[in-house]
Design a protein around this motif. Structure first.
Motif, PDB file in Angstrom:
ATOM      1  N   GLY A  74      32.026 -65.140 -11.345  1.00  0.00           N
ATOM      2  CA  GLY A  74      32.128 -66.023 -10.192  1.00  0.00           C
ATOM      3  C   GLY A  74      33.441 -65.890  -9.448  1.00  0.00           C
ATOM      4  N   LYS A 128      24.738 -62.868  -6.122  1.00  0.00           N
ATOM      5  CA  LYS A 128      25.328 -61.643  -5.577  1.00  0.00           C
ATOM      6  C   LYS A 128      25.507 -60.583  -6.663  1.00  0.00           C
ATOM      7  N   LEU A 168      19.824 -68.839   0.625  1.00  0.00           N
ATOM      8  CA  LEU A 168      21.115 -69.248   0.063  1.00  0.00           C
ATOM      9  C   LEU A 168      22.284 -68.859   0.963  1.00  0.00           C
ATOM     10  N   SER A 169      23.336 -69.666   0.900  1.00  0.00           N
ATOM     11  CA  SER A 169      24.562 -69.371   1.635  1.00  0.00           C
ATOM     12  C   SER A 169      25.397 -68.364   0.839  1.00  0.00           C
ATOM     13  N   PRO A 170      26.388 -67.747   1.487  1.00  0.00           N
ATOM     14  CA  PRO A 170      27.281 -66.851   0.737  1.00  0.00           C
ATOM     15  C   PRO A 170      27.920 -67.548  -0.460  1.00  0.00           C
ATOM     16  N   GLU A 171      28.301 -68.817  -0.306  1.00  0.00           N
ATOM     17  CA  GLU A 171      28.888 -69.545  -1.434  1.00  0.00           C
ATOM     18  C   GLU A 171      27.893 -69.665  -2.581  1.00  0.00           C
ATOM     19  N   ASP A 172      26.657 -70.057  -2.243  1.00  0.00           N
ATOM     20  CA  ASP A 172      25.628 -70.184  -3.282  1.00  0.00           C
ATOM     21  C   ASP A 172      25.459 -68.881  -4.052  1.00  0.00           C
ATOM     22  N   ALA A 181      27.678 -66.667  -4.682  1.00  0.00           N
ATOM     23  CA  ALA A 181      28.881 -66.172  -5.346  1.00  0.00           C
ATOM     24  C   ALA A 181      29.250 -66.928  -6.612  1.00  0.00           C
ATOM     25  N   ALA A 182      28.765 -68.167  -6.755  1.00  0.00           N
ATOM     26  CA  ALA A 182      29.242 -69.011  -7.850  1.00  0.00           C
ATOM     27  C   ALA A 182      28.503 -68.719  -9.154  1.00  0.00           C
ATOM     28  N   GLN A 183      29.183 -68.977 -10.263  1.00  0.00           N
ATOM     29  CA  GLN A 183      28.632 -68.778 -11.615  1.00  0.00           C
ATOM     30  C   GLN A 183      28.778 -70.094 -12.365  1.00  0.00           C
ATOM     31  N   PRO A 185      42.694 -57.631  -3.446  1.00  0.00           N
ATOM     32  CA  PRO A 185      42.573 -57.697  -1.985  1.00  0.00           C
ATOM     33  C   PRO A 185      43.709 -58.529  -1.389  1.00  0.00           C
ATOM     34  N   ALA A 201      35.372 -70.817  -1.753  1.00  0.00           N
ATOM     35  CA  ALA A 201      34.589 -71.643  -2.669  1.00  0.00           C
ATOM     36  C   ALA A 201      34.950 -71.457  -4.134  1.00  0.00           C
ATOM     37  N   GLY A 218      34.617 -75.192  -8.504  1.00  0.00           N
ATOM     38  CA  GLY A 218      34.064 -73.949  -7.977  1.00  0.00           C
ATOM     39  C   GLY A 218      32.539 -73.925  -7.961  1.00  0.00           C
ATOM     40  N   LEU A 219      31.891 -74.904  -8.604  1.00  0.00           N
ATOM     41  CA  LEU A 219      30.428 -74.945  -8.599  1.00  0.00           C
ATOM     42  C   LEU A 219      29.857 -75.679  -7.393  1.00  0.00           C
ATOM     43  N   ASN A 257      41.221 -60.429  -9.048  1.00  0.00           N
ATOM     44  CA  ASN A 257      40.241 -59.438  -8.629  1.00  0.00           C
ATOM     45  C   ASN A 257      40.825 -58.049  -8.896  1.00  0.00           C
ATOM     46  N   PRO A 289      33.652 -67.330   3.340  1.00  0.00           N
ATOM     47  CA  PRO A 289      33.147 -68.532   2.657  1.00  0.00           C
ATOM     48  C   PRO A 289      33.228 -68.410   1.136  1.00  0.00           C
ATOM     49  N   GLU A 290      32.940 -67.231   0.609  1.00  0.00           N
ATOM     50  CA  GLU A 290      33.041 -67.054  -0.844  1.00  0.00           C
ATOM     51  C   GLU A 290      34.471 -67.272  -1.328  1.00  0.00           C
ATOM     52  N   ASP A 291      35.430 -66.663  -0.625  1.00  0.00           N
ATOM     53  CA  ASP A 291      36.837 -66.838  -1.002  1.00  0.00           C
ATOM     54  C   ASP A 291      37.215 -68.311  -1.035  1.00  0.00           C
ATOM     55  N   ASP A 333      32.115 -59.124  -0.764  1.00  0.00           N
ATOM     56  CA  ASP A 333      31.366 -60.300  -0.330  1.00  0.00           C
ATOM     57  C   ASP A 333      29.874 -59.969  -0.200  1.00  0.00           C
ATOM     58  N   LEU A 334      29.086 -60.954   0.128  1.00  0.00           N
ATOM     59  CA  LEU A 334      27.632 -60.780   0.136  1.00  0.00           C
ATOM     60  C   LEU A 334      27.211 -59.665   1.084  1.00  0.00           C
ATOM     61  N   LEU A 367      34.615 -62.992  -8.443  1.00  0.00           N
ATOM     62  CA  LEU A 367      34.557 -61.796  -7.604  1.00  0.00           C
ATOM     63  C   LEU A 367      34.115 -62.169  -6.192  1.00  0.00           C
ATOM     64  N   THR A 368      35.007 -62.811  -5.445  1.00  0.00           N
ATOM     65  CA  THR A 368      34.649 -63.186  -4.078  1.00  0.00           C
ATOM     66  C   THR A 368      34.566 -61.940  -3.195  1.00  0.00           C
ATOM     67  N   ARG A 369      35.243 -60.902  -3.609  1.00  0.00           N
ATOM     68  CA  ARG A 369      35.106 -59.598  -2.962  1.00  0.00           C
ATOM     69  C   ARG A 369      34.553 -58.619  -3.984  1.00  0.00           C
ATOM     70  N   THR A 374      28.943 -75.391  -4.372  1.00  0.00           N
ATOM     71  CA  THR A 374      28.647 -74.487  -3.251  1.00  0.00           C
ATOM     72  C   THR A 374      28.168 -75.280  -2.041  1.00  0.00           C
ATOM     73  N   ARG A 375      27.661 -76.461  -2.291  1.00  0.00           N
ATOM     74  CA  ARG A 375      27.353 -77.398  -1.217  1.00  0.00           C
ATOM     75  C   ARG A 375      28.201 -78.640  -1.416  1.00  0.00           C
TER      76      ARG A 375
END
Lengths: 413, 413, 413, 413
Positions: C91, C41, C24-28, C30-32, D157, D30, D91-92, D153, D26-28, C97-98, C93-95, D94-95
């Motif tokens: 979802g 994450k 999975l990517s970092p985006e994958d 992080a999302a809810q 941050p 997305a 936000g969902l 958050n 990337p999370e931020d 990070d992964l 909480l982007t920080r 991720t791709r």
């Protein structure tokens, strides 16, 4: 073959419903205070719809419905009969008015009584009996629904003046022990019972104890004052969510004014009676109180096994109090098992092994609600005494509070 | 100094309100069909609360309120007066009952009439006049609210039988041109007006045209049949969202049965009259229709400038029809500018330059609603004729449909 | 005394969690996708929080938390530990990070491994074991949650390519009979079990039968095509309400395109395999299907009694399929009792007689959820095989569909 | 004919968007913190979708879209282009991941730049210009949306470290008088403007005054401490409802800790700067503050007339502060009319007389939002300076607070 007293019971029970509406104005009979409650007028009409739909349609060939639109308007939840008027909007049905609904009742009564005089076959007689049991259930709902309506009025008007019936001082709570073993529960007599009370079947119980009486208002107030509604650890997760969302701080209908506690009753606002059984608590509150008290709720099998030898006596609707009352407790058995307050059990409402719903449309009566609800036992001060049995299973959702629902504690053996 | 006819007007207007409730049962008067609507009984009580609170409290020293709890129960939205009973639960107030509310009215009337006979000073006389204008507004709301209640009953009961008054066939729509320039709008007479009609001020208008009559039901039906409710491009973004969320396919109260169109009216369910002005459309629908028709809605300044020379005549509440009707249109001016249907404008409801709200609690009357609403002009078939003026500004939210709200088209010069 | 393989199991299980995130990517991560699901994450962090909070705080004197704010951010529902970040907003909480969460894991692992090398006392070793079981539960949730996230993406991206593992053609369903009587259920071994599997106790069962395999997708499709989602009489009342509100027409992740049926899987969109067990059905759907098929769901006691002699073998997470598969069934016992799909029972999730929750904060692990949920048994294709036992009780709400939840039919004896 | 600097402006503006995302993971990029906000990644993709849909489809025959599914995924609200992915679920997605979206941008840039090098006809050049203005709007939204995300958050941050740029002490507020009369507003130059700024037209204004600078944080804090959020009489009815429902006690992003006030900024949590203009207030708060201060908000015509002679200079996005700052004010004109904070006006957003939306799909750009929103003027510290004009009309809903929206006071002449 029709039982000999069916005609008389029909007359009595139908008359009682109308009498229950008599202290009320047409406005009181028309309003709906929440989606779970129904207007008094709707109860009067729906119970008549039941006889029209399930008895007269078969028993009286050529019977012309009083008003064809009622088939839709006063159907509660029988999908097999057809569509239903939106439940949450029953309070908008200002027409038919109360007079017309009473005329509808007289119309139905005339035809049913004619049938009963001619005699019904066994199947129709049993549907007629079911209709009367159904009507008794709605008598109780009529009272709890009108209590809810009047209880939201800032003036707390009385449904009718309450008779003078002082509580007996509550004795300290004692415990009655019951040995475990293989027990039979469910109905096995030859009188009436609902389909959900059958089949009678065996259950294995461990040793257990039941409290000598229901929890009193005074005891519950200690829980309130001890921060019971602020301590997450006492609550089921769902219960705690509900406490926070709904801002619950005490049972429904309680009001605190300058440190004094009052409650709205069907007789108006009164001081809290510390000796009377607490009621209008949800399953969540009953469960949390039990945890706080170092006890638990009984299962329905435990309750029924203990109640099986007792006869249903107590403070029922016929006393006219329409309110739970403190009473003396016998030495040799749990007291107030019947009447006063319905007792929440720890049992989810479900099918007994081998359960078969009634056939046809009436199969929707009980079975389809076997999800998400909890069993209550014993009847309340708003239940007709002839309606109750040790095997009787009532059921409501865990957050429901507008019934006369109270708490009986239990312990492991 | 009190105007000479105030006493007579008080008697007439107060009597009219009671007369409007006469065709209704106590149940009809108690129910509330949605949060925006109020029970008839509540209208009758609230308008009396207004006189008790704003007139008698000052004009009648030592005046004892009919019931102290009414200060809370029947306060609509005056925070400076105190708290208010929850608006969406007015239908739960089965007590006080209708009889008691009528007694409250008689009590208030007795005291106000005594004051009026003694004579009120100028300030209190003007508050009393405001109370009468307020009561006339509630007469219209009483009718639209009861229409909404009865219109949700599957039987579509009639409020009262409608008089026979056939429509005139609608003439083809023509356009009247108005030259632009600097115009005055707002009230400048010496009669009554609301604070939001002042101060009179100048506005600059470009050349414009107004339609010779409101859009008819027949014309609106063409829009419906042309897929008007399925074409996003015709709608404001908010309007399109609402169409999809609410499943709107036609105006409120319209019903299609096997290709025939009917509408629920205060006289019961009737065939759609293609010649009568369409009503019970939201601002979104009015705007979308105008776009479909290649036109636009007028601004309130355009409307008022065109209406300023006309006298308010037409199909008002006094006609007893309580329904818009097709009528002939004059050659030299837009027809049906007054009565029949309120006409949505493209103007957001806001303060005129230099606007000052009334002082004290009555400052909450109009000013605090100057956000999110749109102006309507001209009165309707449910408005008392004496209540309307060319400068009169009514206001509702864009999605509101339960008023007699219709459409007047406009074009750029 | 610490069990000899605890250190190795810790290393294996913790490594597995990280491996699950690798495709999975970092985006994958992080999302809810809904409040019931959590970001990958978050699962990685929360399971580490568990060791930090319940093991290191006691086992490693002077241990400095990796980041003090995590105590709040990654607490799921332990009120006794303190407050919790809003569940539905995980979802956002982007920080951290992964990368930071993975560093948190390494930090915790370093300290726990040091403790395990030194040796933990019996109590802490059992908490550590609980932490590993907890982590295995979150491994399954991580997979079902990421399936839900990717399943809402219109492109249906694959979590990872699925191995090639064709189904065996499903044999016709047969029935296995079990004689009634007094049976023992609940855990009584000396390995790990959750508090809700105790105490072992007796239950009385009537004769019953269990199906030879779970209901297949092909069988369920017949129910769909037979109008199963349009016939109120097949459904529990709550289930029918949900069907209408949510517009359910088939299991979650099914898609019909021009008469062909597909489903979104962790390997992307695929044709429906008619031989594989149906999954992603709610309890309501399982119950309705059973009624349609003339059968019922088993109780958890029936299921456990039948499963007690079988060893947990089957299609678990370790197969790498992450999808149920049709398989041959043995002649002498119900097949696929373990793995492939969790099997809904008719038993509400509740306390066994004499149940005692764990002491301290860990008492919130299981007990407080004993309301409103139904028991599922047997594990799924996303469950680690070492995590399951015949006595294992999983529980979800009746409408939940995002787990690999399927149907085993039962009959009265 | 294509304007000479279009190619260079294209390169600059497109590069700026990518640069804005550089401080973010990337999370931020997305996550979506509320339905009104969009992920950074979505902004980057949607602005490219705009060029692909409205420029390349016509300007580059045979152009193959980067990914056909993006037509749906990254369409914001253009119904005439086709369906749209659910706004609240951006936000969902991720791709496609951030890298792929950046590749999409490069793909589009390559093709657009090739077109620009070949030269576009006048119509397509103007669409391309619109695309750049559109991209600048999304640059501001990207910043306000990421501020909202990071501001929720608990660790607050920083988006990036803020440059050191101390405020100037705010001078006491003075008033500038403007004589009334017939004025022209709307755009009449030969540069770019949006359709909603046309046509230029005359309005009549009464004498009025404007404040010498925006309301400061220090002044707004006085309103807070004076009980501004507890006094119903200061608020519009809708605003007061919102205050109570949402529990507003101060502007968005303010935090009080032990009597000290802080605010979350794009540079992290900081002490409140009393000299800087207040921002992140809703229209309701701006209106209530003005009432408390004995003043009012200006109309957009008043604002534009006063601003028309000023050139747009001030604290814009290019300063890199991304935060409003106190500044000295000139003696002869209102200061800080441009930059720092958008200024709420009392004007509802609507069509100018004679307004014509753009033709085709781009007609949905502005016109369909002319309902329910209020106009803001002047740009903010997150607006590119080249994007703003005296005639520029921004618009948001009255409760919106996540833009850099502040308060300019006005008085009647």
């Amino acid at each position: 073959m029709q039982p000999p007293d069916l005609l008389k019971r029909y007359e009595d029970i139908r008359r009682t419903s109308v009498a229950l509406a008599e202290p009320l104005s047409p406005e009181d009979c028309a309003a709906q205070s929440m989606p779970d409650a129904s207007p008094v007028k709707w109860h009067l009409a729906h119970t008549s719809w039941f006889f029209e739909t399930f008895v007269l349609a078969k028993a009286a060939p050529g019977y012309a419905p009083f008003d064809a639109s009622y088939r839709f308007l006063f159907n509660s939840y029988y999908n097999s009969v057809g569509g239903q008027y939106t439940r949450s909007e029953r309070g908008l049905l200002t027409r038919p008015d109360l007079e017309t609904v009473l005329a509808f009742r007289r119309h139905v009564d005339g035809h049913v009584l004619a049938c009963l005089k001619r005699g019904l076959d066994e199947e129709l007689a049993s549907v007629c009996e079911l209709g009367l049991q159904h009507e008794q259930q709605h008598q109780e709902l009529l009272l709890t629904d009108v209590k809810h309506l009047l209880g939201r009025n800032p003036a707390f008007p009385a449904y009718r003046p309450a008779p003078d019936a002082p509580s007996v001082r509550a004795e300290p709570l004692r415990w009655h022990s019951f040995p475990g073993g293989l027990e039979w529960i469910g109905y096995d007599g030859d009188g009436f019972c609902f389909d959900n009370e059958r089949p009678r079947h065996r259950v294995f119980l461990a040793d257990y104890q039941l409290a000598s009486r229901p929890v009193t208002r005074g005891e519950y107030l200690e829980f309130v004052l001890d921060g019971g509604y602020e301590r997450a650890g006492l609550w089921l997760s769902e219960g705690w969510s509900r406490v926070r969302e709904s801002g619950w701080r005490h049972p429904l209908y309680w009001h605190e004014r300058d440190g004094e506690w009052f409650e709205a009753t069907l007789g108006g606002l009164r001081e809290l009676d510390p000796d009377a059984p607490v009621c209008h608590v949800s399953h969540y509150e009953a469960d949390a109180y039990a945890r706080w008290a170092g006890a638990r709720l009984p299962t329905e099998a435990e309750w029924e096994t203990a109640a099986a030898k007792l006869s249903p006596e107590g403070n029922f609707a016929e006393s006219g109090l329409l309110h739970p009352r403190g009473a003396g407790t016998p030495a040799d058995a749990p007291g107030q098992m019947f009447g006063d307050v319905w007792e929440w059990t720890s049992s989810a409402y479900g099918a007994y092994p081998g359960f078969r719903p009634l056939s046809g449309g009436l199969g929707e009566y009980n079975g389809k609600f076997m999800s998400g609800q909890m069993v209550l036992r014993g009847g309340s001060c708003a239940t007709p005494v002839s309606h109750i049995r040790p095997s009787y299973r009532n059921f409501f959702y865990p957050p429901d509070r507008w019934q006369f629902s109270g708490i009986r504690l239990a312990l492991d053996g």
